[in-house]
Design an enzyme around this catalytic site. Structure first.
Site, PDB file in Angstrom:
ATOM      1  N   SER A 197      -0.008   1.769   2.336  1.00  0.00           N
ATOM      2  CA  SER A 197       1.057   0.345   2.212  1.00  0.00           C
ATOM      3  C   SER A 197       2.649   1.057   2.751  1.00  0.00           C
ATOM      4  O   SER A 197       3.247   0.384   1.634  1.00  0.00           O
ATOM      5  CB  SER A 197       0.494  -0.463   1.685  1.00  0.00           C
ATOM      6  OG  SER A 197       0.223  -1.253   2.342  1.00  0.00           O
ATOM      7  N   ASP A 218      -0.495  -6.720  -0.663  1.00  0.00           N
ATOM      8  CA  ASP A 218      -0.306  -5.117  -0.559  1.00  0.00           C
ATOM      9  C   ASP A 218       1.468  -5.810  -0.785  1.00  0.00           C
ATOM     10  O   ASP A 218       2.108  -4.894  -1.751  1.00  0.00           O
ATOM     11  CB  ASP A 218      -0.008  -4.567   1.235  1.00  0.00           C
ATOM     12  CG  ASP A 218      -1.337  -4.486   1.370  1.00  0.00           C
ATOM     13  OD1 ASP A 218      -1.803  -4.425   0.702  1.00  0.00           O
ATOM     14  OD2 ASP A 218      -1.319  -3.927   3.098  1.00  0.00           O
ATOM     15  N   GLY A 262      -2.927   4.355   5.280  1.00  0.00           N
ATOM     16  CA  GLY A 262      -3.705   3.413   3.777  1.00  0.00           C
ATOM     17  C   GLY A 262      -3.029   2.341   3.219  1.00  0.00           C
ATOM     18  O   GLY A 262      -3.654   2.252   1.912  1.00  0.00           O
ATOM     19  N   SER A 294       4.116   0.134   5.030  1.00  0.00           N
ATOM     20  CA  SER A 294       4.809  -1.185   5.144  1.00  0.00           C
ATOM     21  C   SER A 294       5.317  -1.720   4.449  1.00  0.00           C
ATOM     22  O   SER A 294       6.204  -2.464   4.456  1.00  0.00           O
ATOM     23  CB  SER A 294       3.926  -1.623   7.022  1.00  0.00           C
ATOM     24  OG  SER A 294       2.615  -1.986   6.073  1.00  0.00           O
ATOM     25  N   GLU A 323     -11.204  -6.122  -1.354  1.00  0.00           N
ATOM     26  CA  GLU A 323     -10.992  -5.293   0.285  1.00  0.00           C
ATOM     27  C   GLU A 323     -11.287  -7.164   1.083  1.00  0.00           C
ATOM     28  O   GLU A 323     -12.669  -6.973   0.736  1.00  0.00           O
ATOM     29  CB  GLU A 323     -11.650  -4.728  -0.179  1.00  0.00           C
ATOM     30  CG  GLU A 323     -11.011  -3.384   1.509  1.00  0.00           C
ATOM     31  CD  GLU A 323      -9.444  -3.059   0.410  1.00  0.00           C
ATOM     32  OE1 GLU A 323      -8.377  -3.150   0.646  1.00  0.00           O
ATOM     33  OE2 GLU A 323      -9.548  -1.612  -0.001  1.00  0.00           O
ATOM     34  N   THR A 355     -10.771  -9.577   0.713  1.00  0.00           N
ATOM     35  CA  THR A 355     -10.745 -10.792   0.100  1.00  0.00           C
ATOM     36  C   THR A 355      -9.055 -11.418  -0.090  1.00  0.00           C
ATOM     37  O   THR A 355      -9.606 -12.965  -0.752  1.00  0.00           O
ATOM     38  CB  THR A 355     -11.099 -10.164  -1.407  1.00  0.00           C
ATOM     39  OG1 THR A 355     -10.537  -9.274  -2.170  1.00  0.00           O
ATOM     40  CG2 THR A 355     -12.554 -10.042  -1.673  1.00  0.00           C
ATOM     41  N   ASP A 356      -8.417 -11.135   0.171  1.00  0.00           N
ATOM     42  CA  ASP A 356      -7.093 -11.572  -0.107  1.00  0.00           C
ATOM     43  C   ASP A 356      -6.706 -13.398   0.311  1.00  0.00           C
ATOM     44  O   ASP A 356      -6.769 -14.116   0.642  1.00  0.00           O
ATOM     45  CB  ASP A 356      -5.916 -10.791   0.033  1.00  0.00           C
ATOM     46  CG  ASP A 356      -5.604 -10.184   1.142  1.00  0.00           C
ATOM     47  OD1 ASP A 356      -6.150 -10.349   2.141  1.00  0.00           O
ATOM     48  OD2 ASP A 356      -4.456  -9.340   1.197  1.00  0.00           O
ATOM     49  N   TYR A 389      -8.704  -5.791  12.757  1.00  0.00           N
ATOM     50  CA  TYR A 389      -8.449  -6.982  11.425  1.00  0.00           C
ATOM     51  C   TYR A 389      -8.264  -8.271  12.114  1.00  0.00           C
ATOM     52  O   TYR A 389      -8.254  -9.089  11.171  1.00  0.00           O
ATOM     53  CB  TYR A 389      -7.298  -6.410  10.983  1.00  0.00           C
ATOM     54  CG  TYR A 389      -6.570  -7.500   9.839  1.00  0.00           C
ATOM     55  CD1 TYR A 389      -6.388  -6.801   8.733  1.00  0.00           C
ATOM     56  CD2 TYR A 389      -6.151  -8.644   9.273  1.00  0.00           C
ATOM     57  CE1 TYR A 389      -5.788  -6.770   6.788  1.00  0.00           C
ATOM     58  CE2 TYR A 389      -5.713  -9.048   7.951  1.00  0.00           C
ATOM     59  CZ  TYR A 389      -5.584  -7.508   7.324  1.00  0.00           C
ATOM     60  OH  TYR A 389      -5.072  -8.455   6.040  1.00  0.00           O
ATOM     61  N   GLY A 427       1.053   5.004   7.230  1.00  0.00           N
ATOM     62  CA  GLY A 427      -0.067   5.414   7.998  1.00  0.00           C
ATOM     63  C   GLY A 427      -1.211   5.768   7.667  1.00  0.00           C
ATOM     64  O   GLY A 427      -2.136   5.421   7.821  1.00  0.00           O
TER      65      GLY A 427
HETATM   66  P1  ADP Z   1       0.613   1.968   6.107  1.00  0.00           P
HETATM   67  O1  ADP Z   1       1.105   0.308   5.894  1.00  0.00           O
HETATM   68  O2  ADP Z   1      -1.084   2.066   5.695  1.00  0.00           O
HETATM   69  O3  ADP Z   1       1.011   3.358   5.312  1.00  0.00           O
HETATM   70  P2  ADP Z   1       1.478   0.403   8.627  1.00  0.00           P
HETATM   71  O4  ADP Z   1       0.744   0.768  10.120  1.00  0.00           O
HETATM   72  O5  ADP Z   1       1.170  -0.818   8.680  1.00  0.00           O
HETATM   73  O6  ADP Z   1       0.156   2.128   7.714  1.00  0.00           O
HETATM   74  O7  ADP Z   1       2.653   0.882   8.908  1.00  0.00           O
HETATM   75  C1  ADP Z   1       2.960   2.052   8.910  1.00  0.00           C
HETATM   76  C2  ADP Z   1       4.815   1.081   9.760  1.00  0.00           C
HETATM   77  O8  ADP Z   1       5.854   1.201   8.827  1.00  0.00           O
HETATM   78  C3  ADP Z   1       5.436   2.967  10.623  1.00  0.00           C
HETATM   79  O9  ADP Z   1       4.352   3.261  11.274  1.00  0.00           O
HETATM   80  C4  ADP Z   1       6.708   2.458  10.119  1.00  0.00           C
HETATM   81  O10 ADP Z   1       6.488   1.474  11.638  1.00  0.00           O
HETATM   82  C5  ADP Z   1       6.429   1.808   9.538  1.00  0.00           C
HETATM   83  N1  ADP Z   1       7.292   2.676   7.852  1.00  0.00           N
HETATM   84  C6  ADP Z   1       6.473   2.755   7.250  1.00  0.00           C
HETATM   85  N2  ADP Z   1       6.941   3.303   6.031  1.00  0.00           N
HETATM   86  C7  ADP Z   1       8.604   3.614   7.038  1.00  0.00           C
HETATM   87  C8  ADP Z   1      10.128   4.332   6.566  1.00  0.00           C
HETATM   88  N3  ADP Z   1      10.868   4.983   5.866  1.00  0.00           N
HETATM   89  N4  ADP Z   1      10.910   4.627   7.321  1.00  0.00           N
HETATM   90  C9  ADP Z   1      10.796   3.697   8.214  1.00  0.00           C
HETATM   91  N5  ADP Z   1       9.630   3.204   8.961  1.00  0.00           N
HETATM   92  C10 ADP Z   1       8.423   3.086   7.665  1.00  0.00           C
HETATM   93 MG    MG Z   2       0.126  -2.065   5.678  1.00  0.00          MG
END
Ligand code: ADP
Ligand code: MG
Length: 378
Positions: free
Chosen positions: A126, A172, A124, A128, A33, A35-36, A224, A122
């Site tokens: 990924s 990620d 954790g 995103s 964690e 470490t990347d 971060y 959201g």
């Molecule tokens: P995590 O990556 O841990 O889930 P992040 O805060 O890094 O949390 O990323 C979440 C964000 O990524 C959301 O607020 C949105 O902006 C975007 N996102 C993720 N999945 C989707 C989805 N299926 N549709 C639209 N936006 C998404």
């Molecule tokens: Mg994310």
């Protein structure tokens, strides 16, 4: 969701059929964690949960995106107007990927995209990176480009670093793009050497529970960047390119040489965490999967006490799991909320899951096994 359902959803939004559909998974980081971005080692695996994208090309310089998981309907952007730091909202992620592809010389004029995800957003895990990677894979394959998977991940990382403005490492995106079913991915971030490590929990009579606390503390993003710069300052104070260059036997000498307590804490976590990745790798190679449990728990203690990025909810999950007989448990992901993982004997997993849910009623929990990396669906 079936092909028909995703195609119908696309048609409902855009009034025509998609040209194809792709999927990219969320990930769990088993160990390694923060470490990347220190040029070190990580070992994530892909979740069976994916973000899917149904896509059709456009040649009129427009990018239109729609997500079944977000309110607000279609977001339409002019590709020529895309510029780092200008966008807001979730559409920033796909816009960033398209901008980065074009910056890299790939002439992609536009697209219509409909997303639908089973990755908790959201948490954790990924979501995103799943969103970025599915976008990058779909757009490149639709335009006849065959980018190596690691390059695709680097491109997605760049889109987040430069366009979104978050100084994340490459774990990620690499996990989502490169993982394979039944394996954890050992990645040496400095040389980007990858190794697929067999990780078959069921064969060992084990389960890995993912416990999403459903909390995300507000200061996570700013923290971060500060952690990253703190690690870089620590390496600089030691005259080294990165904290990866502190070998474990030299840790005590490095700690003596560092001028500040915070630098010592950050350095101790990174150096011991890199060693934990290598210990987990050796144990998995030797077929001693159960024995990774205590190493995971050590990782949690290091993140809690040295890196100081845990939170009461994550600590409560880990403490409850260990008190309830887990082999090991730790927070996973960037910290300040999100998810924990719990390694437990299969025959005790259901009971332990309930014990954790009694301690933290808001959690979302599921047992998981390593799924496939990003791929075309049809
Ligand atoms: P995590 O990556 O841990 O889930 P992040 O805060 O890094 O949390 O990323 C979440 C964000 O990524 C959301 O607020 C949105 O902006 C975007 N996102 C993720 N999945 C989707 C989805 N299926 N549709 C639209 N936006 C998404
Ligand atoms: Mg994310």
């Amino acid at each position: 969701m079936t092909q028909a359902a995703l195609d119908i959803a696309f048609k409902d939004v855009y009034g025509r059929a998609p040209e194809g559909a792709w999927a990219a998974p969320g990930r769990v980081n088993l160990i390694g964690e923060h470490t990347d971005y220190n040029d070190g080692f990580v070992m994530p695996f892909a979740l069976p949960h994916t973000t899917r994208a149904a896509v059709a090309r456009r040649d009129d310089g427009r990018l239109r995106v729609h997500s079944a998981d977000m309110d607000g309907g279609v977001v339409e952007l002019r590709v020529a107007d895309l510029e780092p730091g200008t966008a807001s909202g979730w559409a920033t992620y796909p816009a960033a990927v398209l901008w980065t592809l074009r910056e890299a010389g790939h002439d992609i004029p536009g697209a219509d995209i409909h997303y639908d995800s089973t990755v908790p957003v959201g948490g954790g895990l990924s979501s995103s990176a799943a969103l970025q990677v599915v976008t990058a894979l779909a757009l490149t394959e639709l335009h006849g480009l065959d980018l190596p998977r690691q390059d695709l991940a680097l491109l997605c990382q760049r889109s987040e670093n430069v366009y979104v403005g978050a100084p994340v490492g490459v774990m990620d995106q690499t996990a989502s793009a490169c993982c394979t079913s039944g394996h954890a991915l050992h990645l040496d971030v400095r040389g980007l050497q990858q190794r697929q490590v067999p990780f078959d929990l069921a064969a060992e009579g084990l389960q890995l529970l993912v416990v999403d606390t459903r909390v995300k503390h507000a200061h996570a993003d700013g923290a971060y960047a500060q952690l990253r710069s703190g690690c870089e300052a620590s390496a600089a104070a030691l005259g080294l390119p990165a904290l990866r260059d502190v070998a474990y036997p030299q840790l005590d000498a490095a700690l003596v040489a560092l001028p500040e307590e915070r630098m010592r804490r950050l350095t101790r976590h990174i150096v011991t965490e890199n060693r934990r990745v290598e210990r987990v790798l050796a144990l998995l190679d030797a077929g001693r999967t159960r024995e990774i449990g205590p190493v995971l728990t050590e990782g949690h203690v290091s993140l809690r006490d040295d890196f100081q990025i845990s939170c009461p909810e994550l600590d409560l999950v880990v403490d409850t799991a260990l008190a309830g007989g887990a082999l090991g448990a730790r927070m996973t992901g960037g910290g300040f909320g999100g998810s924990a993982i719990v390694l437990v004997e299969e025959d005790r997993a259901a009971e332990l899951g309930e014990t954790i849910a009694r301690a933290l009623p808001q959690v979302r929990r599921f047992a998981t096994t390593p799924g496939a990396g990003a791929h075309r669906l049809w």
